[in-house]
Design a protein around this motif. Structure first.
Motif, PDB file in Angstrom:
ATOM      1  N   HIS A   1       0.714  -1.089  -0.476  1.00 57.87           N
ATOM      2  CA  HIS A   1      -0.110   0.319   0.219  1.00 57.87           C
ATOM      3  C   HIS A   1       1.096   1.612   0.046  1.00 57.87           C
ATOM      4  CE1 HIS A   1       0.864   1.346   4.576  1.00 57.87           C
ATOM      5  NE2 HIS A   1       0.662  -0.676   4.594  1.00 57.87           N
ATOM      6  N   ALA A   2       0.305   2.183  -0.421  1.00 62.33           N
ATOM      7  CA  ALA A   2       1.489   3.848  -0.438  1.00 62.33           C
ATOM      8  C   ALA A   2       0.619   3.769   0.902  1.00 62.33           C
ATOM      9  CB  ALA A   2       0.632   4.670  -1.492  1.00 62.33           C
ATOM     10  N   LEU A   3       2.142   4.987   1.280  1.00 60.17           N
ATOM     11  CA  LEU A   3       1.927   6.239   2.646  1.00 60.17           C
ATOM     12  C   LEU A   3       1.897   5.157   3.813  1.00 60.17           C
ATOM     13  CD1 LEU A   3      -1.674   7.959   1.555  1.00 60.17           C
ATOM     14  CD2 LEU A   3       0.602   8.157   1.288  1.00 60.17           C
TER      15      LEU A   3
ATOM     16  N   ASN B   1       4.778   4.095  -5.319  1.00 59.55           N
ATOM     17  CA  ASN B   1       5.027   3.780  -6.521  1.00 59.55           C
ATOM     18  C   ASN B   1       3.568   2.985  -6.911  1.00 59.55           C
ATOM     19  OD1 ASN B   1       4.937   3.407  -8.837  1.00 59.55           O
ATOM     20  ND2 ASN B   1       7.079   3.427  -8.746  1.00 59.55           N
ATOM     21  N   GLU B   2       2.342   3.590  -6.762  1.00 58.87           N
ATOM     22  CA  GLU B   2       1.140   2.810  -7.586  1.00 58.87           C
ATOM     23  C   GLU B   2       0.688   2.135  -9.051  1.00 58.87           C
ATOM     24  OE1 GLU B   2      -1.916   5.438  -6.745  1.00 58.87           O
ATOM     25  OE2 GLU B   2      -1.906   4.601  -4.009  1.00 58.87           O
ATOM     26  N   ARG B   3       1.657   2.601  -9.626  1.00 60.89           N
ATOM     27  CA  ARG B   3       1.327   1.556 -11.245  1.00 60.89           C
ATOM     28  C   ARG B   3       2.483   0.688 -10.777  1.00 60.89           C
ATOM     29  NH1 ARG B   3       5.561   2.036 -15.101  1.00 60.89           N
ATOM     30  NH2 ARG B   3       6.350   4.093 -13.703  1.00 60.89           N
TER      31      ARG B   3
ATOM     32  N   GLU C   1     -11.198   3.620  -0.375  1.00 53.15           N
ATOM     33  CA  GLU C   1     -11.341   4.996  -0.417  1.00 53.15           C
ATOM     34  C   GLU C   1     -10.087   5.446  -0.172  1.00 53.15           C
ATOM     35  OE1 GLU C   1     -14.770   6.529   0.365  1.00 53.15           O
ATOM     36  OE2 GLU C   1     -13.518   7.497   2.272  1.00 53.15           O
ATOM     37  N   ASN C   2      -9.837   7.044  -1.069  1.00 50.21           N
ATOM     38  CA  ASN C   2      -8.354   7.766  -0.970  1.00 50.21           C
ATOM     39  C   ASN C   2      -9.065   9.403  -0.221  1.00 50.21           C
ATOM     40  OD1 ASN C   2      -5.982   7.766  -0.745  1.00 50.21           O
ATOM     41  ND2 ASN C   2      -5.779   7.597  -3.199  1.00 50.21           N
ATOM     42  N   GLY C   3     -10.669   9.399  -0.986  1.00 47.25           N
ATOM     43  CA  GLY C   3     -11.699  10.836  -0.312  1.00 47.25           C
ATOM     44  C   GLY C   3     -11.453  11.407  -1.641  1.00 47.25           C
ATOM     45  N   PHE C   4     -12.057  13.084  -1.539  1.00 47.14           N
ATOM     46  CA  PHE C   4     -12.365  13.863  -2.294  1.00 47.14           C
ATOM     47  C   PHE C   4     -10.698  14.664  -2.232  1.00 47.14           C
ATOM     48  CE2 PHE C   4     -16.553  13.145  -1.685  1.00 47.14           C
ATOM     49  CZ  PHE C   4     -17.412  13.536  -2.853  1.00 47.14           C
ATOM     50  N   ARG C   5     -10.514  14.825  -3.610  1.00 48.56           N
ATOM     51  CA  ARG C   5      -8.989  15.365  -3.531  1.00 48.56           C
ATOM     52  C   ARG C   5      -9.104  17.326  -3.687  1.00 48.56           C
ATOM     53  NH1 ARG C   5      -5.712  11.026  -5.209  1.00 48.56           N
ATOM     54  NH2 ARG C   5      -3.717  12.635  -5.849  1.00 48.56           N
ATOM     55  N   ASN C   6      -8.162  17.947  -3.319  1.00 52.16           N
ATOM     56  CA  ASN C   6      -8.070  18.983  -2.803  1.00 52.16           C
ATOM     57  C   ASN C   6      -6.579  19.877  -3.765  1.00 52.16           C
ATOM     58  OD1 ASN C   6     -11.161  19.579  -1.478  1.00 52.16           O
ATOM     59  ND2 ASN C   6      -9.471  18.430   0.149  1.00 52.16           N
TER      60      ASN C   6
ATOM     61  N   GLU D   1      -2.504  17.460  -6.230  1.00 55.74           N
ATOM     62  CA  GLU D   1      -4.131  17.504  -5.694  1.00 55.74           C
ATOM     63  C   GLU D   1      -3.765  16.308  -5.059  1.00 55.74           C
ATOM     64  OE1 GLU D   1      -6.157  15.883  -8.112  1.00 55.74           O
ATOM     65  OE2 GLU D   1      -4.684  14.935  -8.498  1.00 55.74           O
ATOM     66  N   ASN D   2      -4.285  16.350  -3.930  1.00 51.27           N
ATOM     67  CA  ASN D   2      -4.653  14.918  -3.481  1.00 51.27           C
ATOM     68  C   ASN D   2      -5.654  15.249  -2.167  1.00 51.27           C
ATOM     69  OD1 ASN D   2      -3.702  12.191  -2.690  1.00 51.27           O
ATOM     70  ND2 ASN D   2      -1.592  13.543  -3.045  1.00 51.27           N
ATOM     71  N   PRO D   3      -6.736  14.274  -0.877  1.00 48.61           N
ATOM     72  CA  PRO D   3      -7.301  14.107  -0.696  1.00 48.61           C
ATOM     73  C   PRO D   3      -7.087  15.405   0.967  1.00 48.61           C
ATOM     74  CG  PRO D   3      -7.561  11.997  -1.261  1.00 48.61           C
ATOM     75  CD  PRO D   3      -6.561  12.575  -2.309  1.00 48.61           C
TER      76      PRO D   3
ATOM     77  N   SER E   1      -6.528  13.585   4.135  1.00 49.44           N
ATOM     78  CA  SER E   1      -6.310  12.614   4.463  1.00 49.44           C
ATOM     79  C   SER E   1      -4.935  12.742   4.333  1.00 49.44           C
ATOM     80  CB  SER E   1      -6.741  11.265   4.111  1.00 49.44           C
ATOM     81  OG  SER E   1      -7.325  10.886   2.568  1.00 49.44           O
ATOM     82  N   VAL E   2      -4.026  12.561   2.768  1.00 47.11           N
ATOM     83  CA  VAL E   2      -2.577  12.140   1.880  1.00 47.11           C
ATOM     84  C   VAL E   2      -1.962  13.406   2.393  1.00 47.11           C
ATOM     85  CG1 VAL E   2      -1.772  11.879   0.269  1.00 47.11           C
ATOM     86  CG2 VAL E   2      -3.774  10.870   0.393  1.00 47.11           C
ATOM     87  N   ILE E   3      -2.813  14.416   2.342  1.00 47.95           N
ATOM     88  CA  ILE E   3      -1.501  15.613   2.404  1.00 47.95           C
ATOM     89  C   ILE E   3      -1.415  15.711   4.302  1.00 47.95           C
ATOM     90  CG2 ILE E   3      -2.358  18.665   2.877  1.00 47.95           C
ATOM     91  CD1 ILE E   3      -4.197  18.050   0.247  1.00 47.95           C
TER      92      ILE E   3
ATOM     93  N   PRO F   1     -11.106   7.089  -5.839  1.00 46.28           N
ATOM     94  CA  PRO F   1     -11.252   5.580  -4.794  1.00 46.28           C
ATOM     95  C   PRO F   1      -9.677   5.015  -5.062  1.00 46.28           C
ATOM     96  CG  PRO F   1     -12.713   5.814  -7.809  1.00 46.28           C
ATOM     97  CD  PRO F   1     -10.958   7.027  -7.335  1.00 46.28           C
ATOM     98  N   GLN F   2      -9.757   3.917  -3.706  1.00 44.22           N
ATOM     99  CA  GLN F   2      -9.159   2.832  -3.885  1.00 44.22           C
ATOM    100  C   GLN F   2      -9.887   1.598  -3.779  1.00 44.22           C
ATOM    101  OE1 GLN F   2      -5.288   2.507  -1.583  1.00 44.22           O
ATOM    102  NE2 GLN F   2      -5.161   5.170  -1.828  1.00 44.22           N
ATOM    103  N   VAL F   3      -8.513   0.848  -4.698  1.00 46.76           N
ATOM    104  CA  VAL F   3      -9.573  -0.678  -5.288  1.00 46.76           C
ATOM    105  C   VAL F   3      -8.090  -1.458  -4.116  1.00 46.76           C
ATOM    106  CG1 VAL F   3      -8.525  -0.421  -7.107  1.00 46.76           C
ATOM    107  CG2 VAL F   3     -10.005  -2.130  -6.515  1.00 46.76           C
TER     108      VAL F   3
END
Ligand code: PAF
Length: 323
Positions: free
Chosen positions: A33-35, A69-71, A142-147, A206-208, A210-212, A233-235
Motif C-alpha cells: 500500500h502507499a503511504l 509508486n502505485e503503477r 477510498e482516498n476521498g475527495f481531492r483538493n 492535488e490529493n485528499p 488525509s494524504v496531505i 477511489p482506491q481498490v
C-alpha cells in the motif's frame, strides 16, 4: 554418530524450545500500500492483515509493505511478485480502462454517493472487468475527495489555476481536466512528488486531506483550496493465480477480511476529512474553503463533452442519477 544423535535430539527439542505449535500449513501473502501505516491506506492494509490472520486461525500470514509508486504495485500484482495492493485508481485505468469512469471530476456529490455506487452493481460490474486484464479487483476502498494545493498563490477561481504546473497521477482523465483548466499537468508517481515540489519542477499537486496530513505536504505547499474536484477511489487488487489457489471457504474469509478493511479505511478518511482543515491551518497552511464549484464545473465543459464520447456515457448517467 554423536553428531547425528545431537542433531536428532535438537530436532525433537527445538520446536518446543521455540514455542512452535504443531505443524500447520501456513500461507504467506504480501500486500503493498502507499503511504505510512498510520494513514487511511495503512489502516486498510493492516485491518485486512489482522482480519485474515484471525479469521483463518493463523493459516494465513500477511506481510504489509509500503510502496508509494502505485503503477509499480499494480505491475507487481500482475506478474505475481506481490499478492495484493491497496491502490488509488490513479494508474489503474492504464490496466483496466473501464475504471476511468470513476475518475471523472465532480461525478460524485459526496462520500455517501461514491460509496453507494461503488458498493452497488455498478461497482461490481467494473470489478468484473479486471480478470480480462490479468488482475482481480476485490473491493472498493477510498482516498476521498481531492483538493488542490500549491506554493504560488491562493486559488479562488478556475482562472487562478492557469499556468500552474500541477503534479497529477498517471491518469489521463485527471490530466485532461487540468489541461482544460489551463494548468500544466505533470504525471508522476507519488514517490517522486516531494522532491519535485522542493525543486520547483511542479508548483502544486492535488490529493485528499488525509494524504496531505499524513505526508506533511504542508511543509512544501503553502495554499490549499478545497476544490473537492474529484473523488479518488482506491481498490484492492490481487493476483489471479493466488486467488485461484484459495479454497471456496477461504475465499469467503478473504472477502470478509477485505470488507473489514473497507470499513476501517472509510471511517479513517471521514475522520481525517473532519479534522484535517484545522490541522493544516495549525501547521501554517492557508486553506480556502469557499469554492465556487459551479465555476470549476463550467470551466471543465469541453472535457465533460469529451468524456461523454470516450467513456461509457450510459453508466455515467446512471451514476449521476443514483440516489
Ligand atoms: O497522489 C497519489 O498518487 C495517490 O493519491 C496516493 C497518495 C498514492 C494515495 O493513493
Amino acid at each position: 554418530t554423536m553428531i547425528r544423535r545431537v542433531a536428532q535430539a535438537a530436532a525433537l527439542v527445538l520446536p518446543f524450545a521455540l514455542g512452535a505449535a504443531p505443524a500447520l500449513a501456513q500461507t504467506e501473502l504480501t500486500v503493498q500500500h502507499a503511504l505510512p501505516l498510520n494513514s487511511h491506506t495503512g489502516v486498510g492494509a493492516s485491518t485486512f492483515k489482522e482480519a485474515l490472520e484471525r479469521l483463518t486461525g493463523g493459516r494465513y500470514r500477511v506481510a504489509t509493505q509500503r510502496n508509494d509508486n502505485e503503477r509499480e504495485m499494480v505491475e507487481s500484482v500482475q506478474i505475481g511478485t506481490i499478492d495484493c495492493t491497496f491502490t488509488s485508481t490513479g494508474p489503474v485505468g492504464n490496466f483496466v480502462p473501464e475504471v476511468r469512469l470513476f475518475d471523472v471530476p465532480f461525478l460524485f456529490r459526496d462520500a455517501a454517493h461514491a460509496r453507494g455506487v461503488l458498493d452497488s452493481e455498478i461497482g461490481q460490474q467494473v470489478l468484473a472487468r479486471f480478470p480480462a486484464r490479468g488482475l482481480v479487483g476485490v473491493i472498493w476502498i477510498e482516498n476521498g475527495f481531492r483538493n488542490l494545493t500549491n506554493s504560488r498563490r491562493e486559488v479562488n477561481t478556475p482562472a487562478d489555476v492557469r499556468g500552474l504546473k500541477i503534479r497529477t497521477m498517471e491518469n489521463q482523465v485527471h490530466m485532461r481536466a487540468f489541461t482544460t483548466l489551463g494548468a500544466l499537468p505533470t504525471p508522476m508517481a507519488f514517490s517522486e512528488l516531494v522532491p519535485a515540489l522542493q525543486q520547483g519542477t511542479v508548483d502544486g499537486q492535488e490529493n485528499p486531506i488525509s494524504v496531505i496530513v499524513a505526508n506533511n505536504l504542508n511543509q512544501v505547499q503553502r495554499y490549499m483550496t478545497m476544490t473537492r474536484h474529484v473523488y479518488s477511489p482506491q481498490v484492492m487488487i490481487c493476483n489471479p493465480a493466488m486467488i485461484a489457489r484459495l479454497s471456496q471457504a477461504d475465499r469467503a474469509l478473504f472477502q470478509q477480511a477485505a470488507r473489514e478493511a473497507q470499513v476501517a479505511n472509510r471511517a479513517r478518511v471521514s475522520a481525517d476529512d473532519e479534522a484535517g482543515v484545522a490541522e493544516l491551518r495549525r501547521r501554517g497552511m492557508t486553506v480556502i474553503t469557499q469554492v465556487d464549484t459551479a465555476a470549476f464545473q463550467a470551466a471543465l465543459a469541453p472535457a465533460f463533452a469529451e468524456w461523454e464520447r470516450t467513456l461509457d456515457s450510459a453508466t455515467l448517467r446512471r451514476i449521476r442519477d443514483w440516489r
